[in-house]
Scaffold this motif. Sequence first.
Motif, PDB file in Angstrom:
ATOM      1  N   GLN A 127       0.787  -1.492  -0.050  1.00  0.00           N
ATOM      2  CA  GLN A 127      -0.077   0.149  -0.066  1.00  0.00           C
ATOM      3  C   GLN A 127       0.757   1.417   0.059  1.00  0.00           C
ATOM      4  O   GLN A 127       0.429   2.122  -0.549  1.00  0.00           O
ATOM      5  CB  GLN A 127      -0.839  -0.050   1.227  1.00  0.00           C
ATOM      6  N   ALA A 128       2.047   1.137   0.600  1.00  0.00           N
ATOM      7  CA  ALA A 128       2.831   2.399   0.745  1.00  0.00           C
ATOM      8  C   ALA A 128       3.583   2.761  -0.613  1.00  0.00           C
ATOM      9  O   ALA A 128       3.528   3.700  -0.809  1.00  0.00           O
ATOM     10  CB  ALA A 128       3.900   2.026   1.979  1.00  0.00           C
ATOM     11  N   PHE A 129       3.865   1.539  -0.940  1.00  0.00           N
ATOM     12  CA  PHE A 129       4.557   1.664  -2.433  1.00  0.00           C
ATOM     13  C   PHE A 129       3.605   2.303  -3.531  1.00  0.00           C
ATOM     14  O   PHE A 129       3.920   3.109  -4.235  1.00  0.00           O
ATOM     15  CB  PHE A 129       4.891   0.306  -3.085  1.00  0.00           C
ATOM     16  N   ARG A 130       2.483   1.860  -3.468  1.00  0.00           N
ATOM     17  CA  ARG A 130       1.305   2.514  -4.580  1.00  0.00           C
ATOM     18  C   ARG A 130       1.009   3.768  -4.236  1.00  0.00           C
ATOM     19  O   ARG A 130       0.815   4.764  -4.987  1.00  0.00           O
ATOM     20  CB  ARG A 130      -0.168   1.831  -4.410  1.00  0.00           C
ATOM     21  N   ILE A 131       0.955   4.172  -2.999  1.00  0.00           N
ATOM     22  CA  ILE A 131       0.700   5.834  -2.592  1.00  0.00           C
ATOM     23  C   ILE A 131       1.871   6.488  -3.001  1.00  0.00           C
ATOM     24  O   ILE A 131       1.815   7.536  -3.288  1.00  0.00           O
ATOM     25  CB  ILE A 131       0.538   5.611  -0.882  1.00  0.00           C
ATOM     26  N   ASP A 132       3.251   6.100  -2.706  1.00  0.00           N
ATOM     27  CA  ASP A 132       4.365   6.697  -3.157  1.00  0.00           C
ATOM     28  C   ASP A 132       4.510   6.987  -4.509  1.00  0.00           C
ATOM     29  O   ASP A 132       4.951   8.050  -5.135  1.00  0.00           O
ATOM     30  CB  ASP A 132       5.681   5.921  -2.626  1.00  0.00           C
ATOM     31  N   HIS A 133       4.149   5.980  -5.235  1.00  0.00           N
ATOM     32  CA  HIS A 133       4.445   6.049  -7.041  1.00  0.00           C
ATOM     33  C   HIS A 133       3.275   6.307  -7.581  1.00  0.00           C
ATOM     34  O   HIS A 133       3.278   6.363  -8.744  1.00  0.00           O
ATOM     35  CB  HIS A 133       4.931   4.670  -7.268  1.00  0.00           C
ATOM     36  N   GLY A 134       1.988   6.401  -7.002  1.00  0.00           N
ATOM     37  CA  GLY A 134       0.523   6.538  -7.584  1.00  0.00           C
ATOM     38  C   GLY A 134       0.382   5.403  -8.766  1.00  0.00           C
ATOM     39  O   GLY A 134      -0.318   5.889  -9.500  1.00  0.00           O
ATOM     40  N   ILE A 135       0.734   4.312  -8.513  1.00  0.00           N
ATOM     41  CA  ILE A 135       0.412   3.130  -9.463  1.00  0.00           C
ATOM     42  C   ILE A 135       0.023   1.881  -8.847  1.00  0.00           C
ATOM     43  O   ILE A 135       0.685   1.595  -7.560  1.00  0.00           O
ATOM     44  CB  ILE A 135       1.822   2.673 -10.188  1.00  0.00           C
ATOM     45  N   TYR A 136      -0.943   1.357  -9.213  1.00  0.00           N
ATOM     46  CA  TYR A 136      -1.532   0.081  -8.455  1.00  0.00           C
ATOM     47  C   TYR A 136      -0.825  -1.079  -8.968  1.00  0.00           C
ATOM     48  O   TYR A 136      -0.234  -1.895  -8.061  1.00  0.00           O
ATOM     49  CB  TYR A 136      -2.863   0.005  -8.815  1.00  0.00           C
ATOM     50  N   LEU A 137      -0.505  -1.357  -9.958  1.00  0.00           N
ATOM     51  CA  LEU A 137       0.161  -2.310 -10.806  1.00  0.00           C
ATOM     52  C   LEU A 137       1.531  -1.941 -11.661  1.00  0.00           C
ATOM     53  O   LEU A 137       1.021  -1.534 -12.722  1.00  0.00           O
ATOM     54  CB  LEU A 137      -0.699  -3.465 -11.516  1.00  0.00           C
ATOM     55  N   PRO A 138       2.471  -1.949 -11.276  1.00  0.00           N
ATOM     56  CA  PRO A 138       3.722  -1.579 -12.380  1.00  0.00           C
ATOM     57  C   PRO A 138       3.736  -2.140 -13.592  1.00  0.00           C
ATOM     58  O   PRO A 138       3.688  -1.478 -14.660  1.00  0.00           O
ATOM     59  CB  PRO A 138       4.871  -1.551 -11.564  1.00  0.00           C
ATOM     60  N   ASP A 139       3.440  -3.248 -13.668  1.00  0.00           N
ATOM     61  CA  ASP A 139       3.529  -4.128 -14.958  1.00  0.00           C
ATOM     62  C   ASP A 139       2.400  -3.695 -15.903  1.00  0.00           C
ATOM     63  O   ASP A 139       2.540  -3.554 -17.163  1.00  0.00           O
ATOM     64  CB  ASP A 139       3.253  -5.608 -14.657  1.00  0.00           C
ATOM     65  N   THR A 140       1.223  -3.487 -15.401  1.00  0.00           N
ATOM     66  CA  THR A 140       0.042  -3.201 -16.178  1.00  0.00           C
ATOM     67  C   THR A 140       0.196  -1.668 -16.817  1.00  0.00           C
ATOM     68  O   THR A 140      -0.005  -1.394 -17.991  1.00  0.00           O
ATOM     69  CB  THR A 140      -1.261  -2.987 -15.753  1.00  0.00           C
ATOM     70  N   TYR A 141       0.743  -0.880 -15.862  1.00  0.00           N
ATOM     71  CA  TYR A 141       1.377   0.557 -16.251  1.00  0.00           C
ATOM     72  C   TYR A 141       2.397   0.471 -17.267  1.00  0.00           C
ATOM     73  O   TYR A 141       2.291   1.410 -18.378  1.00  0.00           O
ATOM     74  CB  TYR A 141       1.718   1.362 -14.989  1.00  0.00           C
ATOM     75  N   TYR A 142       3.367  -0.374 -17.199  1.00  0.00           N
ATOM     76  CA  TYR A 142       4.377  -0.263 -18.037  1.00  0.00           C
ATOM     77  C   TYR A 142       3.792  -0.860 -19.462  1.00  0.00           C
ATOM     78  O   TYR A 142       4.257  -0.310 -20.523  1.00  0.00           O
ATOM     79  CB  TYR A 142       5.360  -1.665 -17.664  1.00  0.00           C
ATOM     80  N   THR A 143       3.061  -1.713 -19.338  1.00  0.00           N
ATOM     81  CA  THR A 143       2.412  -2.168 -20.599  1.00  0.00           C
ATOM     82  C   THR A 143       1.623  -0.999 -21.446  1.00  0.00           C
ATOM     83  O   THR A 143       1.766  -0.909 -22.704  1.00  0.00           O
ATOM     84  CB  THR A 143       1.516  -3.502 -20.484  1.00  0.00           C
ATOM     85  N   ALA A 144       0.933  -0.305 -20.757  1.00  0.00           N
ATOM     86  CA  ALA A 144       0.107   0.839 -21.175  1.00  0.00           C
ATOM     87  C   ALA A 144       1.119   1.935 -21.826  1.00  0.00           C
ATOM     88  O   ALA A 144       0.890   2.344 -22.901  1.00  0.00           O
ATOM     89  CB  ALA A 144      -0.641   1.448 -20.229  1.00  0.00           C
ATOM     90  N   LEU A 145       2.153   1.943 -21.186  1.00  0.00           N
ATOM     91  CA  LEU A 145       3.271   3.154 -21.868  1.00  0.00           C
ATOM     92  C   LEU A 145       3.776   2.389 -22.963  1.00  0.00           C
ATOM     93  O   LEU A 145       4.104   3.142 -23.854  1.00  0.00           O
ATOM     94  CB  LEU A 145       4.362   3.403 -20.649  1.00  0.00           C
ATOM     95  N   MET A 146       4.008   1.187 -22.973  1.00  0.00           N
ATOM     96  CA  MET A 146       4.540   0.560 -24.028  1.00  0.00           C
ATOM     97  C   MET A 146       3.724   0.800 -25.584  1.00  0.00           C
ATOM     98  O   MET A 146       4.057   1.092 -26.398  1.00  0.00           O
ATOM     99  CB  MET A 146       4.968  -0.714 -24.078  1.00  0.00           C
ATOM    100  N   GLU A 147       2.530   0.533 -25.339  1.00  0.00           N
ATOM    101  CA  GLU A 147       1.444   0.800 -26.028  1.00  0.00           C
ATOM    102  C   GLU A 147       1.362   2.245 -26.665  1.00  0.00           C
ATOM    103  O   GLU A 147       1.090   2.424 -27.788  1.00  0.00           O
ATOM    104  CB  GLU A 147      -0.200   0.388 -25.596  1.00  0.00           C
ATOM    105  N   GLN A 148       1.475   3.230 -25.636  1.00  0.00           N
ATOM    106  CA  GLN A 148       1.428   4.478 -25.958  1.00  0.00           C
ATOM    107  C   GLN A 148       2.724   4.853 -26.815  1.00  0.00           C
ATOM    108  O   GLN A 148       2.605   5.546 -27.802  1.00  0.00           O
ATOM    109  CB  GLN A 148       1.377   5.528 -24.613  1.00  0.00           C
ATOM    110  N   THR A 149       3.770   4.271 -26.517  1.00  0.00           N
ATOM    111  CA  THR A 149       5.044   4.492 -27.315  1.00  0.00           C
ATOM    112  C   THR A 149       4.636   4.048 -28.504  1.00  0.00           C
ATOM    113  O   THR A 149       5.202   4.832 -29.734  1.00  0.00           O
ATOM    114  CB  THR A 149       6.330   3.743 -26.338  1.00  0.00           C
ATOM    115  N   THR A 150       4.484   2.988 -28.917  1.00  0.00           N
ATOM    116  CA  THR A 150       4.257   2.450 -30.350  1.00  0.00           C
ATOM    117  C   THR A 150       3.320   3.407 -31.185  1.00  0.00           C
ATOM    118  O   THR A 150       3.558   3.856 -32.204  1.00  0.00           O
ATOM    119  CB  THR A 150       3.392   0.991 -29.796  1.00  0.00           C
TER     120      THR A 150
END
Length: 281
Positions: A127-150
């Motif tokens: 919970q502390a990690f998600r609050i500090d980074h504002g991300i719930y699941l880094p893998d899902t967010y990273y996949t979204a960034l890859m799609e956005q990059t493409t």
Amino acid sequence: MVQDFVATPDEFKRVDDHFDLSKIYGRYDFISRFGSFGSLFSTTDVALWGSYRKAANVSISKSGIAQISVRAPSPKDAHDIALFVLQDTIAHIRDLNQRERDDYTSAAKSAVADLEKAVSEDNRALQAFRIDHGIYLPDTYYTALMEQTTQLVLKRLDTSSKIAGLQGATPNSTAAKAFQSQLRIIDTMLAEVQEQKKRISAASARFAELETQHETDSRLLGEARTALLQSTIKASQDHYYIHEIGYPSQLNGAEYPLRLLSILVVFVISSLLLAVARPTR
């Protein structure tokens, strides 16, 4: 166990504290009463314990049935003491069973408590990690960034192609300048996405570590709870059984003391004293 428990000093002390045995046993006749011939004129606690052991007996049948017999100056005293000893014995057996259950399950309970605490700490860390980074699941967010990059790369290629076509057909084209401005915006967005990907890549390792630890502790907690259940079942199968078959009876007929025996003892002692005291010629 019942036989040994009833005669223990601890049980004698509880009975004495509740009934004042010296007072009860002092109501016998002169020969049998406590502090007289019955206890060899001794009034110590050891002598009182000896009188209690003679008055409270446990016999065991071949089938394992324990019978508690209690003697006292009156039927009510005998009944009350017998009832007290019976209830105290049952409570003692139940206490032994509870202690045995605690012994069987203490290690498993300790493991469950430790792992529950570990899982709770893992949840707080996630919970502390998600609050500090504002991300719930880094893998899902990273996949979204890859799609956005493409999508941005494809958009940049399309815009670059349009700029090249316009400049080839019409040098200094106003439309080409507009597409160039759009291209700069795309490049800025690509740079921002790349920075976010770097930040997420660094955080993903820590998140994966926390998530793995949480999964491991959760699995171990499930195994510890299963072990606790098995220990509880084992403890319930391996314990002392005691069932109350008969309630203490209150008989009104006196069995003791044996009056004829007491008279005979007094007669013999008196005869001996007279024989010793008679002067010889």
